[in-house]
Design an enzyme around this catalytic site. Sequence first.
Site, short mmCIF file in Angstrom:
data_model
loop_
_atom_site.label_atom_id
_atom_site.label_comp_id
_atom_site.label_asym_id
_atom_site.label_seq_id
_atom_site.Cartn_x
_atom_site.Cartn_y
_atom_site.Cartn_z
CB ALA A 66 -19.65 11.66 51.48
N GLY A 112 -14.59 12.89 51.81
CA GLY A 112 -15.00 13.19 53.18
C GLY A 112 -14.13 12.51 54.22
CD GLU A 115 -14.16 17.24 52.51
OE1 GLU A 115 -14.99 16.33 52.28
OE2 GLU A 115 -14.35 18.43 52.21
CD GLU A 135 -14.27 15.40 47.65
OE1 GLU A 135 -13.12 15.36 47.17
OE2 GLU A 135 -14.49 15.33 48.88
N1 CO8 Z 1 -19.41 5.46 49.17
C1 CO8 Z 1 -20.14 4.34 49.15
N2 CO8 Z 1 -19.61 3.10 49.00
C2 CO8 Z 1 -18.28 3.02 48.84
C3 CO8 Z 1 -17.45 4.14 48.85
C4 CO8 Z 1 -18.07 5.42 49.02
N3 CO8 Z 1 -17.39 6.56 49.09
N4 CO8 Z 1 -16.18 3.75 48.66
C5 CO8 Z 1 -16.20 2.40 48.53
N5 CO8 Z 1 -17.47 1.96 48.66
C6 CO8 Z 1 -17.94 0.57 48.59
C7 CO8 Z 1 -17.94 0.06 47.17
O1 CO8 Z 1 -19.11 0.45 46.49
C8 CO8 Z 1 -17.87 -1.44 47.40
O2 CO8 Z 1 -19.15 -1.89 47.77
P1 CO8 Z 1 -19.79 -3.20 47.04
O3 CO8 Z 1 -18.86 -4.33 47.46
O4 CO8 Z 1 -21.16 -3.30 47.64
O5 CO8 Z 1 -19.74 -2.95 45.60
C9 CO8 Z 1 -16.97 -1.56 48.63
O6 CO8 Z 1 -17.02 -0.28 49.27
C10 CO8 Z 1 -15.53 -1.89 48.30
O7 CO8 Z 1 -15.07 -0.92 47.39
P2 CO8 Z 1 -14.37 -1.31 45.98
O8 CO8 Z 1 -14.86 -2.62 45.50
O9 CO8 Z 1 -14.52 -0.13 45.08
O10 CO8 Z 1 -12.87 -1.46 46.47
P3 CO8 Z 1 -11.55 -1.25 45.58
O11 CO8 Z 1 -10.42 -1.78 46.39
O12 CO8 Z 1 -11.74 -1.78 44.20
O13 CO8 Z 1 -11.41 0.35 45.45
C11 CO8 Z 1 -11.44 2.64 46.25
C12 CO8 Z 1 -11.18 1.15 46.59
C13 CO8 Z 1 -10.37 3.12 45.26
C14 CO8 Z 1 -11.35 3.42 47.56
C15 CO8 Z 1 -12.86 2.77 45.61
O14 CO8 Z 1 -13.79 2.11 46.45
C16 CO8 Z 1 -13.33 4.18 45.43
O15 CO8 Z 1 -12.89 4.86 44.52
N6 CO8 Z 1 -14.24 4.67 46.32
C17 CO8 Z 1 -14.82 5.99 46.19
C18 CO8 Z 1 -13.85 7.05 46.64
C19 CO8 Z 1 -14.45 8.44 46.46
O16 CO8 Z 1 -14.73 8.87 45.37
N7 CO8 Z 1 -14.65 9.16 47.59
C20 CO8 Z 1 -15.17 10.48 47.58
C21 CO8 Z 1 -16.65 10.46 47.75
S1 CO8 Z 1 -17.39 12.07 47.57
C22 CO8 Z 1 -17.14 12.81 49.06
O17 CO8 Z 1 -16.54 12.27 49.94
C23 CO8 Z 1 -17.71 14.18 49.20
C24 CO8 Z 1 -17.55 14.76 50.60
C25 CO8 Z 1 -18.33 16.04 50.77
C26 CO8 Z 1 -19.80 15.80 50.96
C27 CO8 Z 1 -20.50 17.04 51.39
C28 CO8 Z 1 -22.02 17.00 51.57
C29 CO8 Z 1 -22.75 15.75 51.36
#
Ligand code: CO8
Length: 259
Positions: A66, A112, A115, A135
Site C-alpha cells: 500500500a 498489500g 496480499e 507491516e
Molecule cells: N509506498 C509508497 N512509496 C513506495 C513504497 C510504498 N509501499 N515502496 C517504495 N516506494 C517508493 C519509495 O519511496 C521511492 O520513492 P522516491 O524515489 O520518491 O523516494 C521509490 O518507491 C523507490 O523505492 P526505494 O528507493 O526504497 O527502492 P529500494 O530498491 O531502495 O528499496 C524496497 C525497495 C525494499 C521495496 C523499499 O522501497 C521498501 O521497503 N518499500 C516499502 C515496502 C513496505 O513496507 N510495504 C508494505 C507497506 S504497508 C502495506 O502494504 C499495508 C497493506 C494493508 C493496508 C490496509 C488498509 C490501508
Amino acid sequence: MAYQNLLSEVKDNILYIVINREKALNALNKETLQELADVIAFAEKNEEVRGVILTGAGEKAFVAGADIKEFSNYNGTQGEELARKGQENVFNAIENSSKLFIAAINGFALGGGLELAMACHIRIAADNAKLGLPEVTLGLIPGYGGTQRLTQLVGKGKAIELITTANAISAVEAEKIGLVNYTVPQADLINKAREILDIVKQRAPLAISAAIQAVNASINTDHGFETEIKAFGKCFETDDFKEGVTAFVEKRPAKFSGK
Ligand code: CO8
C-alpha cells in the site's frame, strides 16, 4: 477504458492488467485501488474475458505495498474503513471472481502487494521476486486479507513466522512453502501465465466459475461440501454440460458457449 495508474488490454480472451506506477514501485494508492476495482468489475461482466493476468510495470516490483505516504494522517476508523473497502472491492472481488486471475509476480511483492497476489487464484513468480508482509516494521499488521490468506496458503506456523519477522523470502522459498505455484525466469513470466490460461480457456466457463466458488467455500465458509453439491447439480442444467458430453461422444473438441 483509460486508467491513470493501470495499463489494460484484452487479447485472445485474456485481460492483461499492469499496475503502472513504476517510480513508486507500483505501490497501491487510493486511485490505483479504485481503478483496480473498476477493471475487476469490467472483467467480471465482459464475456470476452476468460482469464486475467495481473502484473506490475518494470522488472523491479510487482507491488511494493500500500502507498505508505498516504498513511500518515489516518486514524483508527479511517484505517478500518480503508481495509474494509479495499478488501471488498478489490481483494475479495478478485478471489470471488468467476474469471481465473493469475498474479505474475515480477519483483517485490510486499505488504498489500503480496496480499494482492494472494487474492489471485494462481501465483507465478519471477526468479528475482521477493515476497513478504513487512507491516509490523511500520507498527501495522496486514489489512487486505494477508493474515487470513497467508495462513490458508502456507499454514499457521509459517504465516506467523513471516508476519512477525517481516522477513521477505525468495521466489524459490515461496514455491517450496506453497506460496507460489511456479518460479520462472523473469523473461518467461507472462508466457507461463498465458500458457495456463490458454488451457483454462478451452474448458467450460460456467464450470470454471463453479469450481472457483466451490474451492473458495472450502476455506471461507463452513459449508464447502454443500456448496460443491449444489454447484455440481447446477452444472447439469448448462448448455456447456450438454456440449461437453456430446463432444466426447462424437470424439471432437467441445465448443463451449458459457451458457
Ligand atoms: N509506498 C509508497 N512509496 C513506495 C513504497 C510504498 N509501499 N515502496 C517504495 N516506494 C517508493 C519509495 O519511496 C521511492 O520513492 P522516491 O524515489 O520518491 O523516494 C521509490 O518507491 C523507490 O523505492 P526505494 O528507493 O526504497 O527502492 P529500494 O530498491 O531502495 O528499496 C524496497 C525497495 C525494499 C521495496 C523499499 O522501497 C521498501 O521497503 N518499500 C516499502 C515496502 C513496505 O513496507 N510495504 C508494505 C507497506 S504497508 C502495506 O502494504 C499495508 C497493506 C494493508 C493496508 C490496509 C488498509 C490501508
